[in-house]
Design an enzyme around this catalytic site. Sequence first.
Site, short mmCIF file in Angstrom:
data_model
loop_
_atom_site.label_atom_id
_atom_site.label_comp_id
_atom_site.label_asym_id
_atom_site.label_seq_id
_atom_site.Cartn_x
_atom_site.Cartn_y
_atom_site.Cartn_z
N CYS A 80 0.86 -1.19 0.00
CA CYS A 80 0.00 0.00 0.00
C CYS A 80 0.89 1.24 0.00
O CYS A 80 1.74 1.39 0.86
CB CYS A 80 -0.89 -0.01 1.24
SG CYS A 80 -1.80 1.53 1.48
N CYS A 85 -3.58 7.38 -1.92
CA CYS A 85 -4.86 7.47 -2.64
C CYS A 85 -5.98 8.01 -1.76
O CYS A 85 -6.89 8.66 -2.23
CB CYS A 85 -5.24 6.11 -3.21
SG CYS A 85 -5.55 4.87 -1.96
N HIS A 129 -12.98 5.60 -3.25
CA HIS A 129 -11.96 4.76 -2.60
C HIS A 129 -12.13 3.30 -3.00
O HIS A 129 -11.15 2.55 -3.05
CB HIS A 129 -12.05 4.94 -1.08
CG HIS A 129 -10.73 4.69 -0.39
ND1 HIS A 129 -9.54 5.12 -0.92
CD2 HIS A 129 -10.42 4.05 0.76
CE1 HIS A 129 -8.55 4.74 -0.11
NE2 HIS A 129 -9.06 4.09 0.91
N TYR A 146 -8.99 0.55 -5.35
CA TYR A 146 -8.41 -0.76 -5.06
C TYR A 146 -7.84 -1.48 -6.28
O TYR A 146 -7.50 -2.66 -6.21
CB TYR A 146 -9.41 -1.61 -4.28
CG TYR A 146 -9.37 -1.27 -2.81
CD1 TYR A 146 -9.85 -0.05 -2.36
CD2 TYR A 146 -8.77 -2.11 -1.89
CE1 TYR A 146 -9.77 0.30 -1.02
CE2 TYR A 146 -8.68 -1.76 -0.54
CZ TYR A 146 -9.18 -0.56 -0.12
OH TYR A 146 -9.08 -0.20 1.19
N CYS A 197 -5.07 -0.87 -6.96
CA CYS A 197 -3.72 -1.09 -6.41
C CYS A 197 -3.50 -2.55 -6.04
O CYS A 197 -2.38 -3.06 -6.11
CB CYS A 197 -3.50 -0.21 -5.19
SG CYS A 197 -4.61 -0.58 -3.82
N GLU A 250 -6.87 -5.13 4.62
CA GLU A 250 -7.30 -3.84 4.07
C GLU A 250 -8.23 -4.07 2.87
O GLU A 250 -9.19 -3.31 2.66
CB GLU A 250 -6.07 -3.04 3.65
CG GLU A 250 -6.37 -1.63 3.17
CD GLU A 250 -5.10 -0.93 2.72
OE1 GLU A 250 -4.23 -0.68 3.57
OE2 GLU A 250 -4.96 -0.66 1.52
#
Lengths: 90, 483
Positions: free
Chosen positions: B100, B104, B292, B296, B298, B446
Amino acid sequence: MKKIRSIGLKYCGGCNPRYDRAEAVRRIREELGGTVRFAPPDDPDVDSILAIMGCETACADLNAFSGKKIWIITSRKEADNWVAERKKAL
Amino acid sequence: MPMMNAKQYEDSLRKLKLKVYMFGKRVENVVDDPIIRPSMNAVAATYEFAHMPEYEDLMTATSHITGKKINRFTHIHQSVDDLVKKSKMGRLLGSLTGCCFQRCVGMDAMNALSMTTFDIDREYGTEYNKRFLKFMEYVQENDLTCDGAMTDPKGDRSKAPHQQADPDMFMRVVEERPDGIVVRGAKCHQTGAVNSHEIIIMPTISMREEDRDYAISFALPADAEGIIYIMGRQSCDTRKLEKGTIDRGNQIYGGHEALVVFDDVFVPWERVFMYKEWDFAGQLVEQFASYHRQSYACKAGVGDVLIGATQCIAEYNGAHKASHVKDKIIEMNHLNETLFCGSIACAAEGHREPSGTYYVNTLLANVCKQNVTRFPYEIARLAQDIAGGLMVTLPSEDDLRSPEVGKWLDKYYRGSTDVSTETRMRMLRLIENITMGTAAVGYLTESMHGAGSPQAQRIMISRQVNMDVKKKVAKKLCGIEGA
Protein backbone atom coordinates in the site's frame (compact mmCIF):
# COMPACT_ATOMS: atom_id res chain seq x y z
CA MET A 1 27.79 14.77 -42.78
CA LYS A 2 24.21 13.71 -42.11
CA LYS A 3 22.34 15.60 -39.38
CA ILE A 4 21.35 13.54 -36.35
CA ARG A 5 17.56 13.52 -36.08
CA SER A 6 15.99 14.49 -32.76
CA ILE A 7 12.96 12.41 -31.86
CA GLY A 8 10.79 13.04 -28.83
CA LEU A 9 10.27 9.98 -26.66
CA LYS A 10 6.86 9.68 -25.06
CA TYR A 11 5.77 6.75 -22.88
CA CYS A 12 2.35 5.64 -21.71
CA GLY A 13 2.19 5.21 -17.94
CA GLY A 14 2.84 1.47 -18.04
CA CYS A 15 0.02 0.16 -15.81
CA ASN A 16 -0.03 -3.35 -17.28
CA PRO A 17 2.51 -3.49 -20.10
CA ARG A 18 2.73 -6.55 -22.34
CA TYR A 19 6.46 -6.10 -22.87
CA ASP A 20 9.36 -4.32 -21.16
CA ARG A 21 9.09 -0.80 -22.50
CA ALA A 22 12.35 0.40 -21.00
CA GLU A 23 14.20 -2.60 -22.43
CA ALA A 24 12.66 -1.93 -25.88
CA VAL A 25 13.89 1.66 -25.75
CA ARG A 26 17.32 0.52 -24.63
CA ARG A 27 17.50 -1.77 -27.67
CA ILE A 28 16.29 0.98 -29.99
CA ARG A 29 18.97 3.32 -28.68
CA GLU A 30 21.58 0.63 -29.11
CA GLU A 31 20.53 -0.22 -32.66
CA LEU A 32 20.26 3.37 -33.82
CA GLY A 33 23.11 4.78 -31.77
CA GLY A 34 24.66 7.84 -33.41
CA THR A 35 21.87 8.33 -35.93
CA VAL A 36 19.03 9.42 -33.69
CA ARG A 37 18.92 11.57 -30.60
CA PHE A 38 16.03 10.90 -28.25
CA ALA A 39 14.77 13.94 -26.36
CA PRO A 40 11.91 14.74 -24.00
CA PRO A 41 8.69 14.96 -26.04
CA ASP A 42 8.21 18.65 -25.22
CA ASP A 43 11.69 19.57 -26.49
CA PRO A 44 11.14 22.38 -29.04
CA ASP A 45 13.75 20.89 -31.37
CA VAL A 46 11.88 17.66 -32.02
CA ASP A 47 9.64 17.40 -35.07
CA SER A 48 8.58 13.82 -34.48
CA ILE A 49 7.51 11.63 -31.58
CA LEU A 50 8.14 7.99 -30.81
CA ALA A 51 5.31 6.89 -28.52
CA ILE A 52 6.14 3.77 -26.51
CA MET A 53 2.85 2.21 -25.42
CA GLY A 54 2.68 -0.84 -23.14
CA CYS A 55 -0.26 -2.38 -24.97
CA GLU A 56 -2.55 -1.82 -27.94
CA THR A 57 -4.85 0.43 -25.90
CA ALA A 58 -2.14 3.05 -26.47
CA CYS A 59 -3.63 5.40 -23.88
CA ALA A 60 -0.89 8.02 -23.58
CA ASP A 61 -2.20 11.47 -24.36
CA LEU A 62 -0.61 12.62 -27.63
CA ASN A 63 -2.77 15.72 -28.16
CA ALA A 64 0.11 18.03 -27.34
CA PHE A 65 2.02 16.73 -30.36
CA SER A 66 -0.52 17.36 -33.08
CA GLY A 67 1.20 18.47 -36.30
CA LYS A 68 4.24 16.34 -35.55
CA LYS A 69 5.03 12.98 -37.07
CA ILE A 70 4.06 10.34 -34.49
CA TRP A 71 5.16 6.70 -34.48
CA ILE A 72 3.27 4.45 -32.07
CA ILE A 73 4.91 1.30 -30.73
CA THR A 74 2.73 -1.20 -28.85
CA SER A 75 4.89 -4.33 -28.85
CA ARG A 76 8.46 -5.48 -29.00
CA LYS A 77 7.93 -6.64 -32.57
CA GLU A 78 6.75 -3.18 -33.59
CA ALA A 79 9.84 -1.73 -31.94
CA ASP A 80 12.06 -4.04 -33.98
CA ASN A 81 10.17 -3.17 -37.18
CA TRP A 82 10.53 0.52 -36.46
CA VAL A 83 14.27 0.13 -36.00
CA ALA A 84 14.50 -1.75 -39.30
CA GLU A 85 12.59 1.02 -41.07
CA ARG A 86 14.81 3.70 -39.59
CA LYS A 87 17.90 1.85 -40.69
CA LYS A 88 16.50 1.53 -44.21
CA ALA A 89 15.74 5.25 -44.30
CA LEU A 90 19.29 6.20 -43.34
CA MET B 1 7.40 23.81 -5.94
CA PRO B 2 4.58 22.23 -8.01
CA MET B 3 6.11 18.71 -7.98
CA MET B 4 8.49 17.42 -5.31
CA ASN B 5 10.89 14.56 -5.85
CA ALA B 6 11.43 11.78 -3.31
CA LYS B 7 14.27 13.57 -1.53
CA GLN B 8 12.30 16.80 -1.25
CA TYR B 9 9.35 14.87 0.11
CA GLU B 10 11.51 13.19 2.73
CA ASP B 11 13.04 16.54 3.71
CA SER B 12 9.56 18.05 4.00
CA LEU B 13 8.52 15.30 6.43
CA ARG B 14 11.54 16.02 8.62
CA LYS B 15 10.19 19.52 9.21
CA LEU B 16 6.94 18.18 10.72
CA LYS B 17 6.67 18.02 14.50
CA LEU B 18 4.43 14.98 14.73
CA LYS B 19 3.57 13.43 18.08
CA VAL B 20 3.94 9.71 17.25
CA TYR B 21 3.88 6.81 19.71
CA MET B 22 4.88 3.19 19.09
CA PHE B 23 5.43 0.38 21.60
CA GLY B 24 4.48 2.82 24.37
CA LYS B 25 7.19 5.35 23.58
CA ARG B 26 7.36 8.63 21.69
CA VAL B 27 9.08 8.24 18.32
CA GLU B 28 11.53 11.12 18.11
CA ASN B 29 12.73 10.52 14.55
CA VAL B 30 9.74 9.30 12.57
CA VAL B 31 11.33 9.40 9.12
CA ASP B 32 14.29 7.20 10.04
CA ASP B 33 12.51 4.79 12.34
CA PRO B 34 13.24 1.33 10.89
CA ILE B 35 9.66 0.13 11.34
CA ILE B 36 8.08 3.22 9.78
CA ARG B 37 10.72 3.89 7.13
CA PRO B 38 9.53 1.39 4.47
CA SER B 39 6.11 3.06 4.47
CA MET B 40 7.78 6.43 3.92
CA ASN B 41 9.70 4.88 1.02
CA ALA B 42 6.40 3.80 -0.58
CA VAL B 43 4.93 7.31 -0.41
CA ALA B 44 8.25 8.73 -1.64
CA ALA B 45 7.90 6.48 -4.68
CA THR B 46 4.73 8.37 -5.66
CA TYR B 47 6.90 11.47 -5.88
CA GLU B 48 9.86 9.83 -7.61
CA PHE B 49 7.87 8.03 -10.31
CA ALA B 50 6.09 11.28 -11.23
CA HIS B 51 9.44 12.50 -12.55
CA MET B 52 10.18 9.40 -14.61
CA PRO B 53 9.25 9.60 -18.32
CA GLU B 54 8.04 6.01 -18.40
CA TYR B 55 5.45 6.67 -15.66
CA GLU B 56 4.63 10.37 -15.85
CA ASP B 57 1.68 9.97 -18.22
CA LEU B 58 -0.19 8.29 -15.35
CA MET B 59 1.54 9.94 -12.43
CA THR B 60 0.90 13.55 -13.44
CA ALA B 61 -2.05 15.68 -14.49
CA THR B 62 -2.85 19.29 -15.31
CA SER B 63 -4.38 21.33 -12.50
CA HIS B 64 -7.81 22.75 -13.30
CA ILE B 65 -7.06 25.48 -10.76
CA THR B 66 -3.65 26.74 -11.95
CA GLY B 67 -3.10 25.00 -15.28
CA LYS B 68 0.22 23.66 -13.96
CA LYS B 69 1.56 20.13 -14.19
CA ILE B 70 0.91 18.43 -10.85
CA ASN B 71 1.21 15.03 -9.23
CA ARG B 72 -2.01 13.13 -10.00
CA PHE B 73 -2.49 12.45 -6.30
CA THR B 74 -3.34 16.14 -5.84
CA HIS B 75 -5.66 16.31 -8.85
CA ILE B 76 -9.42 16.81 -9.05
CA HIS B 77 -10.64 14.57 -11.87
CA GLN B 78 -11.70 16.63 -14.88
CA SER B 79 -12.64 13.88 -17.33
CA VAL B 80 -13.37 10.18 -17.67
CA ASP B 81 -9.78 9.84 -18.91
CA ASP B 82 -8.60 11.23 -15.55
CA LEU B 83 -10.67 8.58 -13.74
CA VAL B 84 -9.25 5.80 -15.91
CA LYS B 85 -5.72 7.06 -15.40
CA LYS B 86 -6.29 7.09 -11.65
CA SER B 87 -7.17 3.37 -11.78
CA LYS B 88 -4.13 2.65 -13.92
CA MET B 89 -1.88 4.66 -11.62
CA GLY B 90 -3.03 2.53 -8.67
CA ARG B 91 -2.18 -0.68 -10.46
CA LEU B 92 1.16 0.70 -11.59
CA LEU B 93 2.21 1.73 -8.09
CA GLY B 94 1.05 -1.52 -6.50
CA SER B 95 3.03 -3.44 -9.10
CA LEU B 96 6.18 -1.43 -8.41
CA THR B 97 6.04 -1.37 -4.61
CA GLY B 98 4.22 -4.60 -3.68
CA CYS B 99 2.39 -2.79 -0.91
CA CYS B 100 0.00 0.00 0.00
CA PHE B 101 1.51 3.34 -1.06
CA GLN B 102 -0.98 5.23 1.12
CA ARG B 103 -1.55 8.36 -0.95
CA CYS B 104 -4.86 7.47 -2.64
CA VAL B 105 -6.99 8.07 0.43
CA GLY B 106 -6.23 11.80 0.48
CA MET B 107 -6.88 12.07 -3.25
CA ASP B 108 -10.26 10.41 -2.79
CA ALA B 109 -11.14 12.69 0.13
CA MET B 110 -10.29 15.78 -1.89
CA ASN B 111 -12.31 14.68 -4.91
CA ALA B 112 -15.32 13.86 -2.74
CA LEU B 113 -15.08 17.21 -0.96
CA SER B 114 -14.82 19.06 -4.28
CA MET B 115 -18.35 17.81 -4.99
CA THR B 116 -19.95 17.88 -1.54
CA THR B 117 -18.76 21.40 -0.68
CA PHE B 118 -20.20 22.61 -4.00
CA ASP B 119 -23.53 20.94 -3.30
CA ILE B 120 -23.76 22.29 0.27
CA ASP B 121 -23.10 25.80 -1.03
CA ARG B 122 -25.88 25.44 -3.60
CA GLU B 123 -28.30 24.36 -0.89
CA TYR B 124 -27.35 26.75 1.90
CA GLY B 125 -25.44 29.62 0.25
CA THR B 126 -22.29 28.81 2.23
CA GLU B 127 -18.71 29.29 0.96
CA TYR B 128 -17.20 25.88 1.59
CA ASN B 129 -16.26 25.21 -2.02
CA LYS B 130 -14.30 28.48 -2.27
CA ARG B 131 -12.43 27.60 0.94
CA PHE B 132 -11.85 24.09 -0.29
CA LEU B 133 -10.45 25.18 -3.65
CA LYS B 134 -8.06 27.52 -1.83
CA PHE B 135 -6.91 24.55 0.24
CA MET B 136 -6.59 22.46 -2.94
CA GLU B 137 -4.39 25.10 -4.56
CA TYR B 138 -2.15 25.02 -1.49
CA VAL B 139 -1.98 21.22 -1.66
CA GLN B 140 -1.16 21.27 -5.37
CA GLU B 141 1.38 24.10 -5.18
CA ASN B 142 3.25 22.32 -2.40
CA ASP B 143 2.65 18.76 -3.69
CA LEU B 144 1.42 17.59 -0.32
CA THR B 145 0.43 14.13 0.85
CA CYS B 146 -2.94 14.20 2.60
CA ASP B 147 -4.45 11.62 4.90
CA GLY B 148 -8.17 11.24 4.22
CA ALA B 149 -9.58 10.34 7.63
CA MET B 150 -13.09 8.94 7.85
CA THR B 151 -13.35 5.98 10.24
CA ASP B 152 -14.46 6.93 13.76
CA PRO B 153 -14.17 4.43 16.64
CA LYS B 154 -18.02 4.24 16.56
CA GLY B 155 -18.41 2.68 20.02
CA ASP B 156 -21.71 0.81 20.30
CA ARG B 157 -22.67 0.17 16.66
CA SER B 158 -26.37 0.01 17.53
CA LYS B 159 -26.36 3.66 18.62
CA ALA B 160 -26.17 6.93 16.69
CA PRO B 161 -23.31 9.37 17.47
CA HIS B 162 -25.40 11.49 19.88
CA GLN B 163 -26.61 8.34 21.72
CA GLN B 164 -23.15 6.98 22.59
CA ALA B 165 -22.29 6.61 26.30
CA ASP B 166 -18.98 8.29 25.50
CA PRO B 167 -19.80 11.25 23.22
CA ASP B 168 -16.28 11.21 21.74
CA MET B 169 -16.80 7.95 19.83
CA PHE B 170 -17.42 10.10 16.74
CA MET B 171 -15.43 13.24 15.91
CA ARG B 172 -17.36 16.27 17.13
CA VAL B 173 -17.31 20.00 17.75
CA VAL B 174 -16.82 20.84 21.42
CA GLU B 175 -16.44 24.59 21.12
CA GLU B 176 -17.23 27.31 18.61
CA ARG B 177 -15.06 30.44 18.58
CA PRO B 178 -15.08 33.59 16.42
CA ASP B 179 -11.99 32.36 14.56
CA GLY B 180 -12.80 28.65 14.31
CA ILE B 181 -13.89 25.51 16.11
CA VAL B 182 -12.41 23.07 18.61
CA VAL B 183 -12.85 19.38 17.80
CA ARG B 184 -12.47 16.18 19.81
CA GLY B 185 -12.46 12.52 18.80
CA ALA B 186 -10.31 10.00 16.97
CA LYS B 187 -9.91 8.39 13.57
CA CYS B 188 -8.92 4.72 13.40
CA HIS B 189 -6.88 2.69 10.90
CA GLN B 190 -5.39 5.78 9.28
CA THR B 191 -3.25 4.58 6.40
CA GLY B 192 -0.08 6.57 5.87
CA ALA B 193 -1.02 9.02 8.63
CA VAL B 194 2.52 9.80 9.81
CA ASN B 195 3.75 10.18 6.23
CA SER B 196 1.20 12.92 5.55
CA HIS B 197 1.53 16.70 5.57
CA GLU B 198 -2.18 17.31 6.03
CA ILE B 199 -5.06 15.39 7.53
CA ILE B 200 -8.55 15.76 6.04
CA ILE B 201 -11.41 14.80 8.34
CA MET B 202 -14.79 13.56 7.13
CA PRO B 203 -17.78 12.14 8.99
CA THR B 204 -18.05 8.36 8.97
CA ILE B 205 -21.80 7.71 8.55
CA SER B 206 -25.06 9.29 7.45
CA MET B 207 -26.47 11.47 10.21
CA ARG B 208 -29.70 12.84 11.57
CA GLU B 209 -30.36 16.32 12.92
CA GLU B 210 -29.56 15.20 16.49
CA ASP B 211 -26.05 14.34 15.26
CA ARG B 212 -25.31 17.76 13.77
CA ASP B 213 -22.35 18.42 16.09
CA TYR B 214 -20.72 15.39 14.48
CA ALA B 215 -21.37 16.47 10.88
CA ILE B 216 -18.01 18.16 10.35
CA SER B 217 -15.28 18.13 7.76
CA PHE B 218 -12.01 20.03 7.86
CA ALA B 219 -8.30 19.87 7.07
CA LEU B 220 -5.36 20.53 9.36
CA PRO B 221 -1.58 20.30 9.16
CA ALA B 222 -0.61 16.83 10.38
CA ASP B 223 1.40 18.36 13.22
CA ALA B 224 -1.34 20.66 14.51
CA GLU B 225 -1.35 21.04 18.30
CA GLY B 226 -3.35 18.27 19.99
CA ILE B 227 -3.05 15.59 17.28
CA ILE B 228 -1.51 12.34 18.56
CA TYR B 229 -0.60 9.29 16.45
CA ILE B 230 -0.44 5.78 17.90
CA MET B 231 1.09 3.32 15.41
CA GLY B 232 -0.72 0.09 14.62
CA ARG B 233 1.21 -3.18 14.86
CA GLN B 234 1.69 -5.41 11.86
CA SER B 235 2.41 -9.11 11.83
CA CYS B 236 6.21 -9.64 11.80
CA ASP B 237 6.85 -5.88 12.15
CA THR B 238 9.89 -6.27 14.40
CA ARG B 239 11.73 -8.24 11.73
CA LYS B 240 12.60 -4.77 10.43
CA LEU B 241 14.71 -4.30 13.57
CA GLU B 242 16.84 -7.36 12.84
CA LYS B 243 20.33 -7.14 11.39
CA GLY B 244 19.59 -9.25 8.33
CA THR B 245 17.10 -8.19 5.67
CA ILE B 246 15.97 -11.45 4.02
CA ASP B 247 13.29 -12.16 6.61
CA ARG B 248 11.58 -8.81 5.93
CA GLY B 249 10.41 -10.07 2.55
CA ASN B 250 10.01 -6.68 0.90
CA GLN B 251 13.38 -4.98 1.26
CA ILE B 252 12.26 -1.48 0.33
CA TYR B 253 8.59 -0.73 0.76
CA GLY B 254 5.75 -1.17 3.23
CA GLY B 255 2.65 0.47 4.64
CA HIS B 256 1.35 1.57 8.02
CA GLU B 257 -1.81 2.49 9.88
CA ALA B 258 -2.30 4.55 13.02
CA LEU B 259 -4.94 5.62 15.50
CA VAL B 260 -5.12 9.41 15.29
CA VAL B 261 -6.40 11.17 18.40
CA PHE B 262 -7.73 14.74 18.32
CA ASP B 263 -7.38 16.01 21.86
CA ASP B 264 -9.33 19.30 21.65
CA VAL B 265 -7.79 20.57 18.44
CA PHE B 266 -8.41 24.06 17.05
CA VAL B 267 -9.51 24.37 13.42
CA PRO B 268 -9.63 27.85 11.82
CA TRP B 269 -12.79 28.61 9.83
CA GLU B 270 -10.89 28.75 6.52
CA ARG B 271 -10.14 25.06 6.94
CA VAL B 272 -13.71 23.98 7.77
CA PHE B 273 -15.53 22.39 4.81
CA MET B 274 -18.70 21.15 6.51
CA TYR B 275 -20.18 22.45 9.73
CA LYS B 276 -23.31 20.82 11.08
CA GLU B 277 -24.89 20.27 7.63
CA TRP B 278 -25.94 16.83 8.85
CA ASP B 279 -28.02 16.18 5.75
CA PHE B 280 -24.85 16.15 3.58
CA ALA B 281 -22.84 13.77 5.78
CA GLY B 282 -24.21 10.70 4.01
CA GLN B 283 -23.43 12.13 0.57
CA LEU B 284 -19.82 12.85 1.52
CA VAL B 285 -19.42 9.34 2.94
CA GLU B 286 -20.88 7.76 -0.19
CA GLN B 287 -18.81 9.85 -2.59
CA PHE B 288 -15.57 9.24 -0.71
CA ALA B 289 -16.33 5.53 -0.38
CA SER B 290 -17.10 5.17 -4.08
CA TYR B 291 -13.86 6.83 -5.13
CA HIS B 292 -11.96 4.76 -2.60
CA ARG B 293 -13.57 1.54 -3.79
CA GLN B 294 -12.28 2.39 -7.26
CA SER B 295 -8.80 2.93 -5.78
CA TYR B 296 -8.41 -0.76 -5.06
CA ALA B 297 -6.88 -1.26 -8.51
CA CYS B 298 -3.72 -1.09 -6.41
CA LYS B 299 -4.41 -4.63 -5.21
CA ALA B 300 -4.15 -5.87 -8.80
CA GLY B 301 -0.71 -4.27 -8.78
CA VAL B 302 0.29 -6.04 -5.57
CA GLY B 303 -1.21 -9.17 -7.12
CA ASP B 304 1.20 -8.73 -10.04
CA VAL B 305 4.09 -8.92 -7.59
CA LEU B 306 2.64 -11.95 -5.80
CA ILE B 307 1.99 -13.77 -9.07
CA GLY B 308 5.52 -13.02 -10.22
CA ALA B 309 6.88 -14.31 -6.93
CA THR B 310 4.74 -17.44 -7.18
CA GLN B 311 5.94 -18.19 -10.71
CA CYS B 312 9.54 -17.73 -9.51
CA ILE B 313 9.15 -20.04 -6.53
CA ALA B 314 7.49 -22.67 -8.72
CA GLU B 315 10.58 -22.52 -10.92
CA TYR B 316 12.96 -22.56 -7.93
CA ASN B 317 11.11 -25.59 -6.59
CA GLY B 318 11.27 -27.29 -10.00
CA ALA B 319 7.47 -27.53 -10.03
CA HIS B 320 6.66 -24.98 -12.73
CA LYS B 321 6.00 -27.54 -15.46
CA ALA B 322 3.35 -29.41 -13.48
CA SER B 323 -0.01 -28.83 -15.15
CA HIS B 324 -1.84 -28.06 -11.90
CA VAL B 325 0.75 -25.43 -11.01
CA LYS B 326 0.39 -23.80 -14.42
CA ASP B 327 -3.39 -23.87 -14.04
CA LYS B 328 -3.28 -22.31 -10.58
CA ILE B 329 -1.13 -19.48 -11.88
CA ILE B 330 -3.61 -18.94 -14.71
CA GLU B 331 -6.35 -18.75 -12.08
CA MET B 332 -4.34 -16.19 -10.09
CA ASN B 333 -3.98 -14.05 -13.21
CA HIS B 334 -7.65 -14.43 -14.06
CA LEU B 335 -8.68 -13.24 -10.61
CA ASN B 336 -6.15 -10.43 -10.64
CA GLU B 337 -7.23 -9.08 -14.02
CA THR B 338 -10.87 -9.31 -12.91
CA LEU B 339 -10.00 -6.98 -10.04
CA PHE B 340 -8.53 -4.54 -12.53
CA CYS B 341 -11.62 -4.83 -14.77
CA GLY B 342 -13.87 -3.52 -11.99
CA SER B 343 -11.74 -0.48 -11.31
CA ILE B 344 -11.38 0.36 -15.00
CA ALA B 345 -15.10 -0.18 -15.61
CA CYS B 346 -16.31 2.15 -12.85
CA ALA B 347 -13.91 4.80 -14.13
CA ALA B 348 -14.81 4.38 -17.81
CA GLU B 349 -18.51 4.69 -16.88
CA GLY B 350 -17.89 7.82 -14.82
CA HIS B 351 -19.72 11.10 -15.30
CA ARG B 352 -19.52 14.84 -14.66
CA GLU B 353 -21.10 16.19 -11.47
CA PRO B 354 -22.50 19.75 -11.17
CA SER B 355 -19.26 20.87 -9.51
CA GLY B 356 -17.35 19.87 -12.65
CA THR B 357 -15.61 16.98 -10.90
CA TYR B 358 -15.85 13.59 -12.62
CA TYR B 359 -17.28 10.83 -10.47
CA VAL B 360 -17.10 7.05 -10.85
CA ASN B 361 -20.07 4.81 -11.60
CA THR B 362 -21.00 3.93 -8.04
CA LEU B 363 -22.61 0.56 -8.77
CA LEU B 364 -19.51 -0.65 -10.58
CA ALA B 365 -17.21 0.83 -7.93
CA ASN B 366 -19.01 -1.23 -5.30
CA VAL B 367 -18.80 -4.35 -7.45
CA CYS B 368 -15.08 -3.67 -7.88
CA LYS B 369 -14.49 -3.44 -4.14
CA GLN B 370 -16.70 -6.45 -3.40
CA ASN B 371 -14.41 -8.53 -5.63
CA VAL B 372 -11.43 -7.06 -3.79
CA THR B 373 -12.80 -8.36 -0.48
CA ARG B 374 -12.48 -11.90 -1.88
CA PHE B 375 -10.05 -12.40 -4.74
CA PRO B 376 -6.79 -11.39 -3.02
CA TYR B 377 -7.50 -14.09 -0.41
CA GLU B 378 -7.86 -16.72 -3.14
CA ILE B 379 -4.77 -15.43 -4.96
CA ALA B 380 -2.87 -15.60 -1.64
CA ARG B 381 -4.15 -19.13 -1.00
CA LEU B 382 -2.94 -20.28 -4.39
CA ALA B 383 0.43 -18.58 -3.83
CA GLN B 384 0.81 -20.44 -0.53
CA ASP B 385 -0.29 -23.68 -2.16
CA ILE B 386 2.43 -23.38 -4.81
CA ALA B 387 5.10 -22.01 -2.44
CA GLY B 388 4.81 -25.00 -0.12
CA GLY B 389 5.00 -25.27 3.64
CA LEU B 390 8.61 -24.17 3.74
CA MET B 391 7.34 -20.60 3.56
CA VAL B 392 6.29 -20.87 7.22
CA THR B 393 8.84 -23.35 8.56
CA LEU B 394 11.91 -21.68 7.11
CA PRO B 395 14.58 -20.84 9.71
CA SER B 396 15.89 -17.29 9.97
CA GLU B 397 18.54 -15.46 7.99
CA ASP B 398 20.76 -15.65 11.09
CA ASP B 399 20.60 -19.44 10.83
CA LEU B 400 21.56 -19.28 7.16
CA ARG B 401 24.56 -17.11 8.09
CA SER B 402 25.48 -19.26 11.11
CA PRO B 403 28.88 -20.97 10.87
CA GLU B 404 27.41 -23.93 12.78
CA VAL B 405 24.13 -24.66 10.99
CA GLY B 406 24.16 -22.49 7.87
CA LYS B 407 25.68 -25.28 5.80
CA TRP B 408 22.73 -27.55 6.65
CA LEU B 409 20.20 -24.97 5.55
CA ASP B 410 22.15 -24.36 2.39
CA LYS B 411 22.27 -28.09 1.68
CA TYR B 412 18.77 -29.18 2.58
CA TYR B 413 16.77 -26.16 1.52
CA ARG B 414 18.12 -25.97 -2.00
CA GLY B 415 15.54 -26.68 -4.66
CA SER B 416 16.46 -26.43 -8.33
CA THR B 417 20.22 -26.90 -8.54
CA ASP B 418 20.81 -23.71 -10.52
CA VAL B 419 19.18 -21.52 -7.86
CA SER B 420 20.91 -20.72 -4.59
CA THR B 421 19.25 -21.51 -1.28
CA GLU B 422 19.42 -17.82 -0.37
CA THR B 423 17.55 -16.88 -3.57
CA ARG B 424 14.86 -19.41 -2.75
CA MET B 425 14.60 -18.09 0.80
CA ARG B 426 14.27 -14.51 -0.39
CA MET B 427 11.35 -15.38 -2.67
CA LEU B 428 9.61 -17.42 0.02
CA ARG B 429 9.93 -14.50 2.44
CA LEU B 430 8.41 -12.13 -0.10
CA ILE B 431 5.40 -14.43 -0.51
CA GLU B 432 5.16 -14.71 3.27
CA ASN B 433 5.38 -10.91 3.57
CA ILE B 434 2.46 -10.34 1.18
CA THR B 435 0.22 -13.19 2.33
CA MET B 436 0.77 -13.17 6.11
CA GLY B 437 3.44 -10.64 7.05
CA THR B 438 3.49 -6.85 7.22
CA ALA B 439 2.21 -6.43 3.64
CA ALA B 440 -0.77 -8.72 4.30
CA VAL B 441 -2.28 -5.84 6.26
CA GLY B 442 -2.61 -4.03 2.95
CA TYR B 443 -3.11 -6.94 0.58
CA LEU B 444 -5.64 -8.93 2.62
CA THR B 445 -7.30 -7.30 5.62
CA GLU B 446 -7.30 -3.84 4.07
CA SER B 447 -8.86 -5.46 0.99
CA MET B 448 -11.55 -6.84 3.28
CA HIS B 449 -12.33 -3.76 5.36
CA GLY B 450 -10.73 -0.75 3.71
CA ALA B 451 -13.21 1.63 2.03
CA GLY B 452 -15.95 -0.24 3.85
CA SER B 453 -16.42 -3.86 4.87
CA PRO B 454 -18.05 -6.30 2.40
CA GLN B 455 -21.59 -5.77 3.65
CA ALA B 456 -21.36 -2.04 2.96
CA GLN B 457 -20.82 -2.77 -0.74
CA ARG B 458 -23.63 -5.33 -0.80
CA ILE B 459 -26.05 -2.77 0.58
CA MET B 460 -24.98 -0.29 -2.08
CA ILE B 461 -25.27 -2.90 -4.83
CA SER B 462 -28.78 -3.82 -3.72
CA ARG B 463 -29.80 -0.16 -3.70
CA GLN B 464 -28.39 0.62 -7.11
CA VAL B 465 -29.41 -2.26 -9.35
CA ASN B 466 -32.66 -1.67 -11.21
CA MET B 467 -34.61 -4.73 -10.08
CA ASP B 468 -37.92 -3.57 -11.59
CA VAL B 469 -36.50 -3.56 -15.11
CA LYS B 470 -34.94 -7.00 -14.64
CA LYS B 471 -38.27 -8.41 -13.40
CA LYS B 472 -40.23 -6.75 -16.17
CA VAL B 473 -38.09 -8.26 -18.93
CA ALA B 474 -38.15 -11.69 -17.28
CA LYS B 475 -41.97 -11.57 -17.12
CA LYS B 476 -42.26 -10.40 -20.72
CA LEU B 477 -39.98 -13.11 -22.08
CA CYS B 478 -41.86 -15.92 -20.37
CA GLY B 479 -45.20 -14.62 -21.53
CA ILE B 480 -46.64 -13.17 -18.30
CA GLU B 481 -49.30 -10.71 -19.32
CA GLY B 482 -49.23 -7.07 -18.25
CA ALA B 483 -45.44 -6.98 -17.97
